[in-house]
Design a protein around this motif. Structure first.
Motif, PDB file in Angstrom:
ATOM      1  N   SER A  97       0.813  -1.224   0.000  1.00 38.50           N
ATOM      2  CA  SER A  97       0.000   0.000   0.000  1.00 38.50           C
ATOM      3  C   SER A  97       0.843   1.270   0.000  1.00 38.50           C
ATOM      4  O   SER A  97       0.350   2.349  -0.334  1.00 38.50           O
ATOM      5  CB  SER A  97      -0.939   0.002   1.213  1.00 38.50           C
ATOM      6  OG  SER A  97      -0.195  -0.085   2.419  1.00 38.50           O
ATOM      7  N   ASP A  98       2.115   1.152   0.376  1.00 41.18           N
ATOM      8  CA  ASP A  98       3.023   2.302   0.365  1.00 41.18           C
ATOM      9  C   ASP A  98       3.839   2.383  -0.923  1.00 41.18           C
ATOM     10  O   ASP A  98       4.708   3.257  -1.049  1.00 41.18           O
ATOM     11  CB  ASP A  98       3.977   2.230   1.564  1.00 41.18           C
ATOM     12  CG  ASP A  98       3.243   2.330   2.898  1.00 41.18           C
ATOM     13  OD1 ASP A  98       2.292   3.141   2.978  1.00 41.18           O
ATOM     14  OD2 ASP A  98       3.608   1.600   3.838  1.00 41.18           O
ATOM     15  N   GLY A  99       3.591   1.458  -1.856  1.00 43.55           N
ATOM     16  CA  GLY A  99       4.314   1.479  -3.119  1.00 43.55           C
ATOM     17  C   GLY A  99       5.663   0.783  -3.066  1.00 43.55           C
ATOM     18  O   GLY A  99       6.452   0.878  -4.015  1.00 43.55           O
ATOM     19  N   ARG A 100       5.939   0.077  -1.977  1.00 41.63           N
ATOM     20  CA  ARG A 100       7.230  -0.615  -1.864  1.00 41.63           C
ATOM     21  C   ARG A 100       7.177  -1.963  -2.568  1.00 41.63           C
ATOM     22  O   ARG A 100       6.134  -2.619  -2.590  1.00 41.63           O
ATOM     23  CB  ARG A 100       7.605  -0.803  -0.396  1.00 41.63           C
ATOM     24  CG  ARG A 100       7.779   0.494   0.376  1.00 41.63           C
ATOM     25  CD  ARG A 100       8.102   0.228   1.833  1.00 41.63           C
ATOM     26  NE  ARG A 100       7.048  -0.546   2.492  1.00 41.63           N
ATOM     27  CZ  ARG A 100       7.121  -1.002   3.745  1.00 41.63           C
ATOM     28  NH1 ARG A 100       8.205  -0.764   4.461  1.00 41.63           N
ATOM     29  NH2 ARG A 100       6.131  -1.690   4.253  1.00 41.63           N
ATOM     30  N   ILE A 101       8.319  -2.373  -3.113  1.00 37.73           N
ATOM     31  CA  ILE A 101       8.403  -3.691  -3.750  1.00 37.73           C
ATOM     32  C   ILE A 101       8.489  -4.752  -2.659  1.00 37.73           C
ATOM     33  O   ILE A 101       9.382  -4.706  -1.799  1.00 37.73           O
ATOM     34  CB  ILE A 101       9.621  -3.777  -4.679  1.00 37.73           C
ATOM     35  CG1 ILE A 101       9.517  -2.738  -5.798  1.00 37.73           C
ATOM     36  CG2 ILE A 101       9.738  -5.181  -5.273  1.00 37.73           C
ATOM     37  CD1 ILE A 101      10.699  -2.724  -6.749  1.00 37.73           C
ATOM     38  N   VAL A 102       7.526  -5.694  -2.673  1.00 39.53           N
ATOM     39  CA  VAL A 102       7.441  -6.717  -1.625  1.00 39.53           C
ATOM     40  C   VAL A 102       7.153  -8.076  -2.258  1.00 39.53           C
ATOM     41  O   VAL A 102       6.719  -8.165  -3.407  1.00 39.53           O
ATOM     42  CB  VAL A 102       6.336  -6.385  -0.591  1.00 39.53           C
ATOM     43  CG1 VAL A 102       6.639  -5.079   0.131  1.00 39.53           C
ATOM     44  CG2 VAL A 102       4.966  -6.316  -1.268  1.00 39.53           C
ATOM     45  N   THR A 103       7.371  -9.139  -1.467  1.00 39.07           N
ATOM     46  CA  THR A 103       6.988 -10.480  -1.895  1.00 39.07           C
ATOM     47  C   THR A 103       5.480 -10.640  -1.742  1.00 39.07           C
ATOM     48  O   THR A 103       4.792  -9.777  -1.191  1.00 39.07           O
ATOM     49  CB  THR A 103       7.695 -11.560  -1.053  1.00 39.07           C
ATOM     50  OG1 THR A 103       7.167 -11.518   0.287  1.00 39.07           O
ATOM     51  CG2 THR A 103       9.199 -11.330  -1.010  1.00 39.07           C
TER      52      THR A 103
END
Length: 263
Positions: free
Chosen positions: A126-132
């Motif tokens: 939701s914060d625009g971070r790249i995640v798994t």
């Protein structure tokens, strides 16, 4: 000898059961991105010595060969076969394959634990971070703007946002590798953790120190050979059945022996 026969056959049954467990897990993960097939190593157990080969001509009885009876088998290691899996195109910009030995470092923010994965199945939180897919944050952290036209990730791990055909570099993906990959702790969910046996992670940019290169819009498939695994599964099942036959045969012989003494 009775106890030895049953004990030896039982160690074999346990070994084949372990093989079945590992092979079934490999087949279950044939479609898991980045999954590596397993290899089981076994070792024979101690031997009971009946006659020792003579090593001196001065001995009274010269025996040219040993007479030793084995006592079974035990597993010594389950290793991951680290060969490269096939690379499959997905046309998803946050799907990233590693063509090489590296792992993606990711962080579980709840526990503060850093993990390592071969699966490049990424998305945005939701914060625009790249995640798994489980929400673990790619390290170092990279945040994508919500107004971006597209994302470009080159083979060296540089990440660019594209606005009106203009590329702006916003981050750098790094990879990790280990001196002893087999020492990593398998956590599940495509994740591994560092251990004393694995050694500390060596972190570099893609394209350096044998890390490999990145391929955007692709995923590395499992390296499980389903046909070969099925053949091993059938062979293991037959060996298991043969060991059961050993136990059954011995019980039959023992019963006949008891009957002969009782008659």
């Amino acid at each position: 000898m009775a106890d030895l026969t049953l004990y030896t056959a039982t160690t074999g049954l346990k070994a084949q059961q372990l093989s079945l467990d590992v092979l079934s897990n490999d087949l279950s993960n044939v479609k898991t991105p980045g999954y590596k097939t397993s290899f089981i190593a076994f070792a024979d157990l101690a031997y009971i010595e009946k006659t020792r080969a003579s090593n001196s001509a001065e001995e009274n009885n010269v025996f040219p060969m040993n007479i030793q009876i084995g006592t079974g088998v035990r597993p010594v290691a389950i290793s991951r076969v680290a060969t490269q899996g096939a690379v499959e195109e997905t046309n998803m910009p946050l799907h990233i394959a590693i063509d090489g030995k590296g792992f993606f470092p990711v962080l579980n923010e709840v526990s503060g634990q850093e993990y390592y994965t071969r699966s490049g199945l990424f998305t945005l939180d939701s914060d625009g971070r790249i995640v798994t897919s489980d929400g673990h944050v790619l390290q170092p952290e990279i945040t994508i703007s919500d107004t971006v036209d597209s994302i470009v990730i080159n083979k060296y791990g540089a990440v660019f946002e594209v606005f009106d055909n203009v590329e702006v570099e916003i981050g750098q993906i790094e990879l990790a590798k280990f001196i002893n990959e087999d020492g990593l702790q398998n956590i599940g969910n495509n994740l591994f953790s560092e251990t004393t046996a694995s050694g500390v992670p060596i972190v570099e940019e893609p394209g350096t120190a044998d890390m490999g290169f990145l391929m955007q819009n692709y995923l590395e498939a499992s390296n499980v050979d389903s046909l070969d695994t099925m053949l091993n599964l059938v062979s293991t099942q037959r060996t298991y059945e043969q060991l059961l036959k050993v136990i059954s045969t011995y019980n039959d012989l023992l019963q006949k022996l008891n009957n002969s003494y009782g008659s």
